[in-house]
Design an enzyme around this catalytic site. Structure first.
Site, mmCIF file in Angstrom:
data_model
loop_
_atom_site.group_PDB
_atom_site.id
_atom_site.type_symbol
_atom_site.label_atom_id
_atom_site.label_comp_id
_atom_site.label_asym_id
_atom_site.label_seq_id
_atom_site.Cartn_x
_atom_site.Cartn_y
_atom_site.Cartn_z
ATOM 1 C CD GLU A 1 -2.922 -1.162 0.146
ATOM 2 O OE1 GLU A 1 -3.086 -0.097 -0.494
ATOM 3 O OE2 GLU A 1 -3.568 -2.193 -0.104
ATOM 4 C CB CYS B 1 -1.293 7.558 1.295
ATOM 5 S SG CYS B 1 -2.660 6.487 1.812
#
Length: 457
Positions: free
Chosen positions: A212, A246
């Site tokens: 991720e 993010c």
């Protein structure tokens, strides 16, 4: 041999006993985890304020509340997820029956970052427990106060032969963990540079990975957008956690015809959210450390600032900042910002906007603001991305029914809800048939059977 070898072998030994496989065991571990989180909720609030200046409301929305919600949903659905699933059987295998059997992977390693240090460690942990694995947890050392509370939660809840907590300097601990043992899966959340190292180490042992990562997630504000709503929904996510997110909009592409009006609304929104002096705001966070502060400060240099720019290194504070039309070659447009700086770039045609986005392919998130459904559909088809939203930002992450993950440079794999269970499971394909009837067509000699085989297959 590293200092972790004996502990890691103990996890493998415990997993091999089969103790983690039953529904009752998995359910009990999730219930114990929930109880411990609730017990230490106030300590987590204080720690996350100390590390990142997060309010208890923000902690609930983005950290503890998300994790508790994930546990509740997993407990509700777990028995169904564990059941073998019947799937159709083709004619050549008649009268057999076909099934999918989920089984645990074994011993898995989860490595978490510092920006959401609790949620990004515990969300994948829930999936790993639900799937029946033993787990090694590597928290970020950069959120030190939160790391200590998480250590208490794990230590008082789980036997280290089942869940092993491995704190410490990432550059030292991660190689030790990965060189000492072959895991059945590695789950990493963090930056692309470290992700490449993790991927290489895992590949050497043919260990599957979930990565991720991040990247520069674009947000387009078209001439058809509701500008006031767009300003609120962009600012809300972009400046949450001081931009250290993010999936925050990394830069905006705003249609030339609405840019000035939108900038005015965005400025008003920032003041409405955080006041005229954001350093005093209850809701505005801080940069995690001095290294990241210095990096962000450099990104502002030589840029035209339309709003913000104030900073205080002693308090690790950088105000919500709007940067006007930076060059695509500027540092702020070459690397992921991961802070409260928002470049705004005008565009005239869709082709122009697409060409600018191609500088950073396969973003983790993509956002489009428009009231034209056809326009939204065209953009969703035109841009490869991990996940995204129409007329909002970031909210797809909160829906456990949507898998979360990137593609290409922004990541490999997906999780949340059932997708976490599947990530930490192997799905066995099983054909079950009977000894009778035993059809001669399946056996040699095959000469003369081609026409019949073509019809069946």
């Amino acid at each position: 041999m590293t200092g972790f070898t004996n502990q890691l072998n103990a996890l493998r030994g415990f997993y091999n006993t089969g103790a983690t496989r039953s529904f009752d065991f998995r359910r009990e571990q999730l219930q114990l985890l929930k109880a411990s989180i609730l017990k230490h909720e106030a300590a987590l609030n204080a720690a996350l304020f100390e590390d990142l200046h997060k309010s208890k409301e923000e902690v609930w929305i983005t950290e503890t509340g998300m994790v508790l919600s994930e546990i509740a949903a997993t407990l509700k659905e777990l028995k169904d997820w564990m059941e073998p699933k019947s799937v159709p059987t083709n004619l050549i295998n008649f009268p057999g029956k076909s099934f999918l059997y989920p089984e645990p992977l074994g011993v898995v390693l989860i490595i978490a970052p510092w920006n959401y240090p609790f949620q990004l460690l515990f969300m994948p942990l829930i999936g790993a427990i639900a799937a029946g694995n033993c787990v090694v947890l590597k928290p970020s050392e950069l959120a030190g106060a939160t790391e200590k509370v998480m250590s208490t939660i794990i230590g008082e809840t789980f036997n280290p032969r089942y869940i092993l907590y491995a704190p410490g300097e990432g550059a030292t601990v991660i190689p030790e963990l990965m060189d000492a043992f072959r895991y059945d899966h590695v789950f990493f959340t963090g930056g692309t540079a470290v992700g490449r190292i993790i991927y290489q180490k895992a590949a050497a042992q043919l260990t599957p990975v979930t990565l991720e990562l991040g990247g520069k997630s674009p947000c387009i504000v078209t001439s058809n957008a509701s500008l006031k709503t767009a300003a609120k929904r962009i600012a809300n996510v972009k400046f949450s956690n001081a931009g250290q997110l993010c999936i925050s909009p990394d830069y905006l592409l705003v249609h030339t015809s609405v840019k000035d009006e939108f900038i005015g609304l965005l400025k008003e929104t920032i003041v409405q959210f955080y006041g005229p002096n954001p350093i005093t705001s209850y809701d505005f966070g801080r940069i995690v450390n001095h290294n990241h502060f210095s990096r962000l400060k450099k990104l502002m240099e030589n840029e035209v600032l339309l709003h913000g720019g104030e900073h205080n290194e002693e308090e690790l504070f950088i105000a919500p900042t709007i940067i006007d039309n930076p060059s695509l070659n500027a540092p702020v447009m070459r690397e992921e910002i991961f802070g409260p700086l928002l470049p705004v770039i005008p565009y005239t045609t869709d082709e122009e906007a697409r060409n600018m986005m191609q500088q950073h392919e396969n973003p983790l998130a993509f956002y489009i603001f428009t009231n034209n459904k056809k326009e939204a559909a065209q953009w969703l088809q035109a841009v490869p991305f991990g996940g995204g939203c129409v007329n909002t930002t970031g909210m797809h992450y909160l829906n456990k029914h949507l898998p979360f993950g990137g593609r290409g440079n922004s990541g490999i794999g997906r999780y949340h809800g059932r997708y976490s269970f599947e990530t930490f499971s192997h799905i066995k394909s099983v054909l079950r048939t009977t000894a009778w009837p035993d059809i001669p067509l399946a056996y040699p000699p095959l000469k003369g059977k081609l026409t019949t085989l073509k019809k069946i297959i």
